[in-house]
Design an enzyme around this catalytic site. Structure first.
Site, PDB file in Angstrom:
ATOM      1  N   GLY A   1       0.744  -1.089  -0.164  1.00  0.00           N
ATOM      2  CA  GLY A   1       0.071  -0.074  -0.102  1.00  0.00           C
ATOM      3  C   GLY A   1       0.805   1.265   0.003  1.00  0.00           C
ATOM      4  O   GLY A   1       0.235   2.253  -0.127  1.00  0.00           O
TER       5      GLY A   1
ATOM      6  N   GLN B   1       9.098  -9.321   1.436  1.00  0.00           N
ATOM      7  CA  GLN B   1       8.264  -8.502   2.096  1.00  0.00           C
ATOM      8  C   GLN B   1       7.433  -9.237   3.334  1.00  0.00           C
ATOM      9  O   GLN B   1       7.177  -8.737   4.118  1.00  0.00           O
ATOM     10  CB  GLN B   1       6.966  -8.112   1.154  1.00  0.00           C
ATOM     11  CG  GLN B   1       7.638  -7.131  -0.058  1.00  0.00           C
ATOM     12  CD  GLN B   1       7.651  -8.052  -1.240  1.00  0.00           C
ATOM     13  OE1 GLN B   1       8.314  -9.189  -1.135  1.00  0.00           O
ATOM     14  NE2 GLN B   1       7.261  -7.481  -2.457  1.00  0.00           N
TER      15      GLN B   1
ATOM     16  N   ASP C   1      -2.901  -6.940  -5.431  1.00  0.00           N
ATOM     17  CA  ASP C   1      -2.584  -5.806  -6.316  1.00  0.00           C
ATOM     18  C   ASP C   1      -3.701  -5.302  -7.175  1.00  0.00           C
ATOM     19  O   ASP C   1      -3.663  -4.082  -7.684  1.00  0.00           O
ATOM     20  CB  ASP C   1      -1.244  -5.983  -7.135  1.00  0.00           C
ATOM     21  CG  ASP C   1      -0.077  -6.163  -6.149  1.00  0.00           C
ATOM     22  OD1 ASP C   1       0.660  -4.953  -6.018  1.00  0.00           O
ATOM     23  OD2 ASP C   1       0.123  -7.018  -5.606  1.00  0.00           O
TER      24      ASP C   1
END
Length: 343
Positions: A60, A200, A241
């Site tokens: 984000g 991530q 996404d």
């Protein structure tokens, strides 16, 4: 000013995502967090666009960064003649929104208000930068509040003291979900796939969960199918996404195989996000391929012999039959009936 990021982990506070101040935008370098806390400083909106392309911020983060980039564009153009100012702002919005091919439609939507505000302040140049900055912060607040609602719906699917598995970094939803668990004394356990090649899951999701006092374990990307059964995972979740109107989820590479494993074991997979009308079906999505060299190394350490090739598609596609529900700010929808979200 009201701040919807109050009480969230370090990584989710606006200043630690992307922030405009004194003619510059600072973006936390998520490629190296939490091993190092470093900010990339952008002196113009083109540098913000490059930072997005270079994956300085992910998940984000780009949606806050793109609006801070618009503030910076106004700062750059504030003294231009009207016609040049309008062209500059329009070109800047286009540059920022096209930083990443897969998320252009989402970026255009995210930047819309700041873009319009930047054009509206053409006759108020003295306050232009501040007004667009206020719009950017307000958009961040609305985004966080919207995903707080998403987290509430997702929370309703998590058993008391249950175990969930995540993929990549669900950003604000993860932070809001952890806050809800703490507020309701729900001692859940979180298992994060590491999410190579940028890690991530290991660096971002796990850091947010740990920062907020929740039990968290990292596994490698080839472990989820086995670990789901072994550790009695109750729910698999990821952000997206992009979510097409025909129910396909485009998310960080690896999501598809985890969804397959969850389906095999009878574990529900809930995707969080908003279906995008600009993606009427999966044919409208372009899967981004990134620098293959990232696959032949891990956090800067070479893992292959010279001359060995890599291949790095950033995203994969999960079909609707593997998805238990799309969790939105309005409720949970079947991937086969996403038009209902807009009714």
């Amino acid at each position: 000013m009201f701040r919807a990021d109050k009480g969230l982990a370090f990584l989710l506070r606006y200043e630690n995502v992307a922030w405009y101040e004194d003619g510059k935008v600072r973006i936390l370098d998520r490629r190296i967090y939490p091993l190092k806390i470093k900010f990339v400083e952008c002196k113009n909106h083109v540098e913000v666009s490059k930072a997005l392309k270079d994956m300085v911020t992910q998940s984000g983060g780009p949606y806050i960064a793109v609006n801070m980039g618009m503030v910076l564009a106004v700062y750059e153009a504030v003294n231009l003649p009207d016609d040049e100012y309008i062209k500059y702002i329009n070109d800047a919005a286009n540059t920022l929104c096209h930083s990443r091919p897969t998320t252009v439609a989402n970026m255009l939507k995210a930047v819309d208000r700041c873009h319009k505000t930047a054009l509206e302040v053409i006759n108020n140049r003295e306050n232009a930068v501040q007004l667009v900055l206020e719009a950017a912060i307000d958009e961040a607040n609305k985004k966080y509040q919207r995903y707080e609602k998403v987290a509430q719906y997702l929370y309703s699917k998590i058993p008391k003291n249950g175990t969930i598995m995540t993929q990549c970094f669900g950003e604000t939803v993860i932070g809001m979900l952890m806050r809800l668990c703490k507020e309701n004394d729900n001692n859940i356990k979180v298992i994060c796939a590491e999410t190579r090649p940028y890690f991530q899951g290991a660096r971002l999701t796990a850091s947010v969960v740990k920062d907020m006092g929740i039990d968290v374990t990292v596994i490698t990307d080839n472990m989820p199918g086995y670990v789901m059964k072994l550790k009695n995972v109750d729910l698999f979740t990821s952000a997206a996404d992009a979510i097409t109107m025909d129910g396909h989820v485009i998310n960080k590479i690896g999501t598809f195989q985890m969804a397959l494993a969850a389906h095999y074991w009878g574990i529900p997979y809930f995707t969080t996000g908003i279906p995008n009308k600009k993606h009427s079906d999966i044919s409208s999505v372009k899967i981004e391929e990134r620098d293959a060299d990232f696959v032949t190394q891990a956090m800067g350490v070479k893992t292959t012999m010279e001359g060995v090739k890599g291949f790095y598609p950033s995203f994969d596609i999960t079909p609707p039959k593997l998805i238990s529900g799309i969790v939105t700010d309005k409720g949970i929808y079947s991937p086969y009936n996403l038009n209902k979200y807009y009714e």
